[in-house]
Scaffold this active site. Structure first.
Site, PDB file in Angstrom:
ATOM      1  N   SER A 109      28.641  -6.167 -14.888  1.00 21.86           N
ATOM      2  CA  SER A 109      28.014  -5.545 -16.054  1.00 21.86           C
ATOM      3  C   SER A 109      26.502  -5.515 -15.921  1.00 21.86           C
ATOM      4  CB  SER A 109      28.386  -6.337 -17.311  1.00 21.86           C
ATOM      5  OG  SER A 109      27.616  -5.935 -18.422  1.00 21.86           O
ATOM      6  N   TYR A 145      28.504 -13.991 -21.637  1.00 22.03           N
ATOM      7  CA  TYR A 145      29.260 -12.895 -21.021  1.00 22.03           C
ATOM      8  C   TYR A 145      28.612 -12.456 -19.714  1.00 22.03           C
ATOM      9  CZ  TYR A 145      30.652  -8.060 -20.167  1.00 22.03           C
ATOM     10  OH  TYR A 145      31.072  -6.898 -19.571  1.00 22.03           O
ATOM     11  N   LYS A 149      29.914 -12.733 -15.630  1.00 22.29           N
ATOM     12  CA  LYS A 149      29.962 -11.629 -14.675  1.00 22.29           C
ATOM     13  C   LYS A 149      29.192 -11.985 -13.410  1.00 22.29           C
ATOM     14  CE  LYS A 149      32.557  -8.694 -16.827  1.00 22.29           C
ATOM     15  NZ  LYS A 149      33.855  -8.277 -16.245  1.00 22.29           N
TER      16      LYS A 149
END
Length: 301
Positions: A109, A145, A149
């Site tokens: 991401s 988050y 990643k």
């Protein structure tokens, strides 16, 4: 050319929609889905990626894995991302290795670089702003988050360098892929106008807050800010699917990192590396749009 057997985890999110629309159905690929729910129209294994034994059979006979499944809330707590994004990602990579799958394409991401936007926005959205992040720029995640990643990228690099499969690992830092009918640079702004309840839609990059549906008018300051940001960070569905296909067709990369973003005139993510290494040839540019498409025809874009 032989057909490639390809497993997609989490195929029904926003990135998955782009692949279902532009890749599934091509004769050179045979797709299998791994998801939490059954989808009778597709060959689907129903399992949670945090359960290794449950997902392991899905990897047998596959040539490649596209790993999209994740907790995708950019504001998620550490407890919320441990199982899907850390345990689950490691399980997917280990299952691929155990099954002899040679290629893993990992949905990372832009959030692994999220602090750059936090530090430089909104000037970052202006044309000629002097910042371009490439595959060698120091990562700066902006939350748990993004950090998970980054974990997936690092584990993939380690695995690709070890003897045995997978021999290829692609970390794809996805920017702003949007679902129909919002696959255009006005998508986030139009969502906020309130043409209906989009509370079930949660973009991968966390830029959209579903509670904001109906929060502004077209032409308002907030509307224009959302347009400006997405024109700089938009990844069209067809460009994203094309980049993934470039990875599927590549036979030379051992490990590498690429930004999934369209060829936007304004933007802070590099696409030249993907062009040079993979032959990525994006067709869309957010700056070419001067207004949103007609509401009734948006889904056809």
């Amino acid at each position: 050319m032989a057909t490639q057997n390809v497993l997609i985890t989490g195929p029904h999110g926003e990135a998955g929609q782009a692949l279902r629309k532009h890749l599934v159905g091509k004769d050179k690929y045979e797709f299998t889905f791994l998801d939490l729910q059954d989808h009778p129209e597709y060959d689907t294994y129903v399992a949670d990626i945090s359960d290794y034994d449950a997902i392991r059979p899905a990897f047998d006979g596959q040539d490649a894995v596209i790993h999209l499944a994740a907790q995708s809330d950019a504001g998620a707590t550490f407890e919320e991302v441990i199982e899907p994004n850390i345990v689950g990602t490691n399980n997917v990579i280990e299952a691929a290795a155990d099954a002899g799958v040679e290629k893993v394409i990992f949905a990372s991401s832009q959030r692994v670089m999220g602090l750059y936007e936090e530090d430089h926005a909104p000037a970052l959205f202006d044309e000629e702003y002097p910042l371009v992040l490439d595959h060698e720029t120091l990562p700066k995640p902006d939350g748990y988050y993004g950090a998970t990643k980054m974990f997936g990228e690092h584990i993939g690099r380690v695995k690709a360098r070890e003897p045995g499969p997978p021999s290829q690992f692609f970390s794809i830092r996805i920017s702003s892929v949007r679902p129909d009918p919002y696959d255009h640079p006005y998508g986030d702004a139009e969502r906020g106008v309130g043409r209906g309840d989009d509370s079930s839609v949660d973009p991968e990059d966390g830029a959209w807050d579903p509670s904001q549906t109906g929060s502004w008018e077209r032409g308002s300051e907030e509307y224009e800010r959302m347009v400006k940001r997405l024109k700089a960070s938009w990844t069209s569905q067809r460009d994203f699917a094309h980049l993934i296909e470039c990875c599927l067709e590549n036979g030379t990369v051992t490990y590498d990192t690429f930004y999934a973003v369209s060829d936007n005139t304004t933007g802070w993510f590099d696409v030249e590396h993907a062009k040079a290494v993979l032959g990525y040839d994006p067709q869309d540019d957010g700056s070419e749009w001067e207004q949103p498409p007609d509401v009734e025809n948006t889904a056809n874009f």
